[in-house]
Design a protein around this motif. Structure first.
Motif, PDB file in Angstrom:
ATOM      1  N   LEU A   1       5.264  -9.730 -13.099  1.00 43.51           N
ATOM      2  CA  LEU A   1       4.027 -10.314 -12.583  1.00 43.51           C
ATOM      3  C   LEU A   1       4.136 -10.599 -11.091  1.00 43.51           C
ATOM      4  O   LEU A   1       3.230 -10.268 -10.312  1.00 43.51           O
ATOM      5  CB  LEU A   1       3.706 -11.603 -13.336  1.00 43.51           C
ATOM      6  N   LEU A   2       5.244 -11.202 -10.668  1.00 42.67           N
ATOM      7  CA  LEU A   2       5.418 -11.536  -9.254  1.00 42.67           C
ATOM      8  C   LEU A   2       5.476 -10.268  -8.404  1.00 42.67           C
ATOM      9  O   LEU A   2       4.898 -10.224  -7.317  1.00 42.67           O
ATOM     10  CB  LEU A   2       6.680 -12.367  -9.063  1.00 42.67           C
ATOM     11  N   PHE A   3       6.149  -9.252  -8.890  1.00 39.68           N
ATOM     12  CA  PHE A   3       6.207  -7.981  -8.157  1.00 39.68           C
ATOM     13  C   PHE A   3       4.797  -7.423  -7.957  1.00 39.68           C
ATOM     14  O   PHE A   3       4.472  -6.914  -6.880  1.00 39.68           O
ATOM     15  CB  PHE A   3       7.068  -6.971  -8.918  1.00 39.68           C
ATOM     16  N   GLY A   4       3.952  -7.560  -8.984  1.00 40.21           N
ATOM     17  CA  GLY A   4       2.576  -7.095  -8.865  1.00 40.21           C
ATOM     18  C   GLY A   4       1.783  -7.850  -7.809  1.00 40.21           C
ATOM     19  O   GLY A   4       0.825  -7.322  -7.245  1.00 40.21           O
ATOM     20  N   LYS A   5       2.196  -9.078  -7.514  1.00 34.20           N
ATOM     21  CA  LYS A   5       1.528  -9.895  -6.500  1.00 34.20           C
ATOM     22  C   LYS A   5       2.000  -9.586  -5.080  1.00 34.20           C
ATOM     23  O   LYS A   5       1.244  -9.761  -4.125  1.00 34.20           O
ATOM     24  CB  LYS A   5       1.777 -11.386  -6.786  1.00 34.20           C
ATOM     25  N   VAL A   6       3.261  -9.144  -4.938  1.00 30.57           N
ATOM     26  CA  VAL A   6       3.846  -9.058  -3.590  1.00 30.57           C
ATOM     27  C   VAL A   6       4.350  -7.673  -3.219  1.00 30.57           C
ATOM     28  O   VAL A   6       4.907  -7.487  -2.135  1.00 30.57           O
ATOM     29  CB  VAL A   6       5.011 -10.069  -3.443  1.00 30.57           C
ATOM     30  N   HIS A   7       4.160  -6.671  -4.080  1.00 28.58           N
ATOM     31  CA  HIS A   7       4.773  -5.359  -3.867  1.00 28.58           C
ATOM     32  C   HIS A   7       4.484  -4.765  -2.490  1.00 28.58           C
ATOM     33  O   HIS A   7       5.357  -4.184  -1.838  1.00 28.58           O
ATOM     34  CB  HIS A   7       4.306  -4.383  -4.955  1.00 28.58           C
ATOM     35  N   PHE A   8       3.241  -4.926  -2.013  1.00 27.12           N
ATOM     36  CA  PHE A   8       2.831  -4.324  -0.742  1.00 27.12           C
ATOM     37  C   PHE A   8       3.576  -4.917   0.452  1.00 27.12           C
ATOM     38  O   PHE A   8       3.697  -4.283   1.494  1.00 27.12           O
ATOM     39  CB  PHE A   8       1.321  -4.518  -0.538  1.00 27.12           C
ATOM     40  N   ALA A   9       4.072  -6.161   0.280  1.00 26.04           N
ATOM     41  CA  ALA A   9       4.735  -6.855   1.393  1.00 26.04           C
ATOM     42  C   ALA A   9       6.230  -6.564   1.451  1.00 26.04           C
ATOM     43  O   ALA A   9       6.882  -6.904   2.436  1.00 26.04           O
ATOM     44  CB  ALA A   9       4.511  -8.367   1.276  1.00 26.04           C
ATOM     45  N   ILE A  10       6.783  -5.935   0.408  1.00 30.13           N
ATOM     46  CA  ILE A  10       8.235  -5.698   0.374  1.00 30.13           C
ATOM     47  C   ILE A  10       8.565  -4.207   0.351  1.00 30.13           C
ATOM     48  O   ILE A  10       9.661  -3.820  -0.069  1.00 30.13           O
ATOM     49  CB  ILE A  10       8.898  -6.409  -0.826  1.00 30.13           C
ATOM     50  N   GLY A  11       7.592  -3.376   0.779  1.00 27.03           N
ATOM     51  CA  GLY A  11       7.910  -1.963   0.954  1.00 27.03           C
ATOM     52  C   GLY A  11       7.397  -1.024  -0.104  1.00 27.03           C
ATOM     53  O   GLY A  11       7.751   0.163  -0.100  1.00 27.03           O
ATOM     54  N   PHE A  12       6.530  -1.519  -1.023  1.00 26.90           N
ATOM     55  CA  PHE A  12       5.973  -0.660  -2.067  1.00 26.90           C
ATOM     56  C   PHE A  12       4.444  -0.734  -1.997  1.00 26.90           C
ATOM     57  O   PHE A  12       3.830  -1.574  -2.661  1.00 26.90           O
ATOM     58  CB  PHE A  12       6.463  -1.093  -3.448  1.00 26.90           C
ATOM     59  N   PRO A  13       3.808   0.118  -1.195  1.00 30.09           N
ATOM     60  CA  PRO A  13       2.359   0.001  -0.989  1.00 30.09           C
ATOM     61  C   PRO A  13       1.518   0.271  -2.230  1.00 30.09           C
ATOM     62  O   PRO A  13       0.432  -0.277  -2.360  1.00 30.09           O
ATOM     63  CB  PRO A  13       2.084   1.046   0.095  1.00 30.09           C
ATOM     64  N   THR A  14       2.032   1.082  -3.153  1.00 33.86           N
ATOM     65  CA  THR A  14       1.240   1.450  -4.326  1.00 33.86           C
ATOM     66  C   THR A  14       2.098   1.444  -5.583  1.00 33.86           C
ATOM     67  O   THR A  14       3.208   1.983  -5.584  1.00 33.86           O
ATOM     68  CB  THR A  14       0.632   2.855  -4.161  1.00 33.86           C
ATOM     69  N   ILE A  15       1.578   0.833  -6.639  1.00 33.06           N
ATOM     70  CA  ILE A  15       2.203   0.912  -7.962  1.00 33.06           C
ATOM     71  C   ILE A  15       1.503   2.019  -8.742  1.00 33.06           C
ATOM     72  O   ILE A  15       0.277   2.006  -8.868  1.00 33.06           O
ATOM     73  CB  ILE A  15       2.082  -0.422  -8.714  1.00 33.06           C
TER      74      ILE A  15
END
Length: 295
Positions: free
Chosen positions: A180-194
């Motif tokens: 869940l947390l990764f889904g909230k912050v992914h764009f800020a830690i180098g993963f622009p798209t899931i």
């Protein structure tokens, strides 16, 4: 390049726009602040009109009081600006009203301040109350409220994340929380798209940015990195099928010794980096309706 011609609004038109923004704010049950007004104007008029309002209604040419003067002309109450000292005074007032006993969140709210404002400056209510004790030199220990203590006996609580304003109050306490947390912050830690999250190994497919270019990435989630040794997967499978291990806490010294090709990303560490915090604030300040300059 096409030249954009901005409309010049009359005083009457600006007042009418202010009235409409105020009506919208009342529907949302929030105070009409400069930030709220700007968002309303961007959505309905294509540009922010705060500069026009300030310049048009300033008491003297070049003055900065145009916003307050415009609201006063319409009979709209001017939103109160908060800082840490003002928040602490509200909590102190709640403390006095409660016969010098530790105030509850409900009692703090009754002083006219929203809990979201308290969270914005102190992260959580307990930190704000402790800060008030220090500021007022009150020799009293913070006591965990009975209802919170009872909940924590049944459900382990994570660390507070309220200061991030990402609509998630506590840090993960299990692997599902990491997802869940990764889904909230992914764009800020180098993963622009899931791309997708799945039950198969690995748990997630996404795009990462390396050297300014997009690359497909396979991600496995764990609550703590040391959990990897309980995986039924062999080291060969990890190295061939996984690019990143995303966890809350990196607590395994042996992981990178045994699985050299997989990069560990600990969200607990990432959320302390200034650049990550900047990206989160920039993103969510535009998305959240109540991440405002005023309460």
């Amino acid at each position: 390049m096409k030249q954009v011609i901005r409309k010049r609004y009359t005083t009457e038109e600006l007042l009418e726009i202010l009235k409409k923004a105020h009506e919208k704010a009342k529907v949302l049950n929030i105070i009409l602040s400069i930030r709220v007004f700007n968002e309303f104007c961007k959505e309905n008029y294509g540009s922010m009109l705060i500069g026009s309002v300030i310049n048009r209604f300033a008491s003297v040419p070049g003055g900065k009081d145009g916003w307050g003067m415009a609201l006063k002309q319409l009979g709209i109450e001017h939103g109160k600006t908060y800082n840490k000292d003002i928040v602490l005074e509200h909590i102190y007032q709640a403390y006095l009203d409660n016969d010098r006993k530790q105030p509850t969140e409900e009692q703090i709210s009754s002083t006219g301040i929203s809990l979201k404002t308290v969270y914005r400056y102190f992260g959580k209510t307990s930190s704000a109350i402790k800060a008030m004790y220090d500021a007022k030199e009150i020799k009293q220990d913070y006591v965990l409220p009975a209802n919170v203590a009872a909940i924590r006996k049944l459900d382990k609580a994570g660390e507070s994340l309220r200061h991030l304003h990402i609509d998630l109050d506590e840090s993960p306490v299990n692997e599902q929380g990491v997802v869940l947390l990764f889904g909230k912050v992914h764009f800020a830690i180098g993963f622009p798209t899931i791309i997708k999250v799945q039950q198969d190994f690995p748990d997630c497919k996404a795009y990462s940015i390396i050297g300014g270019e997009y690359h497909r990435a396979n991600i496995e989630f764990k609550f703590k990195s040391a959990s990897y040794f309980r995986s039924r997967r062999s080291i060969k499978e990890w190295e061939e099928r996984v690019n990143y291990l995303v966890c809350w806490e990196h607590n395994s010294k042996s992981f990178n010794e045994k699985i050299r090709t997989v990069q560990v990303i600990a969200l607990k560490d990432e959320l302390k980096k200034k650049e990550v915090l900047r990206k989160l604030k920039e993103h969510y300040s535009e998305k959240l309706e109540i991440f405002k300059q005023f309460a």
